[in-house]
Design a protein around this motif. Structure first.
Motif, PDB file in Angstrom:
ATOM      1  N   VAL A  37       0.733  -1.048   0.108  1.00  0.00           N
ATOM      2  CA  VAL A  37       0.200  -0.036  -0.062  1.00  0.00           C
ATOM      3  C   VAL A  37       0.938   1.248   0.023  1.00  0.00           C
ATOM      4  N   ASP A  38       0.673   2.269  -0.853  1.00  0.00           N
ATOM      5  CA  ASP A  38       1.308   3.626  -0.905  1.00  0.00           C
ATOM      6  C   ASP A  38       1.182   4.381   0.121  1.00  0.00           C
ATOM      7  N   ARG A  39      -0.077   4.541   0.857  1.00  0.00           N
ATOM      8  CA  ARG A  39      -0.364   5.204   2.019  1.00  0.00           C
ATOM      9  C   ARG A  39      -1.452   4.664   2.803  1.00  0.00           C
ATOM     10  N   LEU A  40      -1.077   4.421   4.020  1.00  0.00           N
ATOM     11  CA  LEU A  40      -1.852   3.809   4.820  1.00  0.00           C
ATOM     12  C   LEU A  40      -2.412   4.916   5.899  1.00  0.00           C
ATOM     13  N   ILE A  41      -3.847   4.658   6.084  1.00  0.00           N
ATOM     14  CA  ILE A  41      -4.516   5.678   6.890  1.00  0.00           C
ATOM     15  C   ILE A  41      -5.311   5.014   7.993  1.00  0.00           C
ATOM     16  N   ALA A  42      -4.867   5.033   9.050  1.00  0.00           N
ATOM     17  CA  ALA A  42      -5.649   4.389  10.313  1.00  0.00           C
ATOM     18  C   ALA A  42      -6.810   5.313  10.866  1.00  0.00           C
ATOM     19  N   VAL A  43      -8.044   5.201  11.089  1.00  0.00           N
ATOM     20  CA  VAL A  43      -8.914   5.872  11.667  1.00  0.00           C
ATOM     21  C   VAL A  43      -9.478   5.461  12.800  1.00  0.00           C
ATOM     22  N   GLY A  44      -9.380   6.304  13.992  1.00  0.00           N
ATOM     23  CA  GLY A  44     -10.186   5.633  15.295  1.00  0.00           C
ATOM     24  C   GLY A  44      -8.996   5.192  16.000  1.00  0.00           C
ATOM     25  N   GLU A  45      -8.976   5.340  17.657  1.00  0.00           N
ATOM     26  CA  GLU A  45      -7.975   5.085  18.448  1.00  0.00           C
ATOM     27  C   GLU A  45      -7.731   3.561  18.389  1.00  0.00           C
ATOM     28  N   GLN A  46      -8.927   2.633  18.170  1.00  0.00           N
ATOM     29  CA  GLN A  46      -8.743   1.461  18.257  1.00  0.00           C
ATOM     30  C   GLN A  46      -7.940   0.882  16.880  1.00  0.00           C
ATOM     31  N   ALA A  47      -7.824   1.493  15.888  1.00  0.00           N
ATOM     32  CA  ALA A  47      -7.191   1.301  14.608  1.00  0.00           C
ATOM     33  C   ALA A  47      -5.822   1.418  14.772  1.00  0.00           C
ATOM     34  N   ARG A  48      -5.409   2.260  15.696  1.00  0.00           N
ATOM     35  CA  ARG A  48      -3.997   2.509  15.645  1.00  0.00           C
ATOM     36  C   ARG A  48      -2.898   1.266  15.430  1.00  0.00           C
ATOM     37  N   LEU A  49      -3.367   0.234  15.876  1.00  0.00           N
ATOM     38  CA  LEU A  49      -2.748  -0.939  15.720  1.00  0.00           C
ATOM     39  C   LEU A  49      -2.355  -1.398  14.187  1.00  0.00           C
ATOM     40  N   ILE A  50      -3.281  -0.723  13.392  1.00  0.00           N
ATOM     41  CA  ILE A  50      -3.298  -1.083  11.913  1.00  0.00           C
ATOM     42  C   ILE A  50      -1.862  -0.396  11.243  1.00  0.00           C
ATOM     43  N   ALA A  51      -1.822   0.851  11.835  1.00  0.00           N
ATOM     44  CA  ALA A  51      -0.652   1.767  11.249  1.00  0.00           C
ATOM     45  C   ALA A  51       0.558   1.275  12.056  1.00  0.00           C
ATOM     46  N   VAL A  52       0.712   0.807  13.490  1.00  0.00           N
ATOM     47  CA  VAL A  52       1.889   0.354  14.233  1.00  0.00           C
ATOM     48  C   VAL A  52       2.551  -0.644  13.403  1.00  0.00           C
ATOM     49  N   ALA A  53       1.559  -1.751  13.044  1.00  0.00           N
ATOM     50  CA  ALA A  53       2.061  -2.998  12.296  1.00  0.00           C
ATOM     51  C   ALA A  53       2.264  -2.766  10.945  1.00  0.00           C
ATOM     52  N   GLY A  54       1.710  -1.864  10.175  1.00  0.00           N
ATOM     53  CA  GLY A  54       2.143  -1.339   8.792  1.00  0.00           C
ATOM     54  C   GLY A  54       3.515  -0.954   8.810  1.00  0.00           C
ATOM     55  N   VAL A  55       3.783  -0.209   9.771  1.00  0.00           N
ATOM     56  CA  VAL A  55       5.128   0.474   9.673  1.00  0.00           C
ATOM     57  C   VAL A  55       6.114  -0.559  10.201  1.00  0.00           C
ATOM     58  N   ARG A  56       5.884  -1.563  11.203  1.00  0.00           N
ATOM     59  CA  ARG A  56       6.724  -2.674  11.603  1.00  0.00           C
ATOM     60  C   ARG A  56       7.060  -3.497  10.330  1.00  0.00           C
ATOM     61  N   GLU A  57       6.170  -3.627   9.580  1.00  0.00           N
ATOM     62  CA  GLU A  57       6.095  -4.690   8.475  1.00  0.00           C
ATOM     63  C   GLU A  57       6.700  -4.066   6.972  1.00  0.00           C
ATOM     64  N   GLY A  58       7.057  -2.804   7.210  1.00  0.00           N
ATOM     65  CA  GLY A  58       7.712  -2.245   6.194  1.00  0.00           C
ATOM     66  C   GLY A  58       6.959  -1.188   5.409  1.00  0.00           C
TER      67      GLY A  58
END
Length: 142
Positions: A37-58
């Motif tokens: 994915v070229d840009r990853l946008i997580a919406v909502g406090e509970q969705a922050r794990l999506i962003a954290v994992a995205g960065v962790r995985e590259g």
């Protein structure tokens, strides 16, 4: 997708996951990275794990953003999306991503695709999403 087409994923909290919520939101971030994915946008406090994992995985940190509300996500999409990009939106209704439907007429007018993924079985909710314009389609997946 064509090489010059970028994918922007706007991913909100998925309330229906219950006790496996954290694990599955992380898996979604992992998947976003694998799909490049070229840009990853997580919406909502509970969705922050999506962003954290995205960065962790590259996913490059500068291509990841997390917002507490849809207004921030919409501003981000407007700032980063350009002609030819595909914007994919997915999240539970509680995430409020239907607000992004307000933006789709702008993209429709320019002939740019927006994909809003939902499991909207209720006609009233589909009608909310349809406000997005003529380019809004629903596909029933079984």
């Amino acid at each position: 997708m064509a090489r010059d087409t970028r994918l922007i994923a706007v991913l909100g909290y998925m309330a229906e996951l219950g006790s496996i919520s954290d694990e599955e939101h992380e898996r979604l971030g992992d998947l976003a990275a694998r799909l490049r994915v070229d840009r990853l946008i997580a919406v909502g406090e509970q969705a922050r794990l999506i962003a954290v994992a995205g960065v962790r995985e590259g996913v490059e940190p500068e291509n990841v953003a997390a917002y507490d509300d849809v207004a921030g996500a919409l501003a981000d999409v407007r700032a980063h999306a350009r002609e030819g990009d595909v914007v994919l939106c997915k999240g539970s209704r509680v995430a409020g991503l239907e607000t992004l439907a307000e933006w789709t007429p702008e993209r429709d007018a320019r002939g740019e695709p927006t994909i809003i993924s939902c499991s909207a079985l209720r006609k009233a909710y589909r009608d909310v999403l349809r406000r997005g314009g003529e380019g809004t389609f629903f596909v029933h997946v079984t």
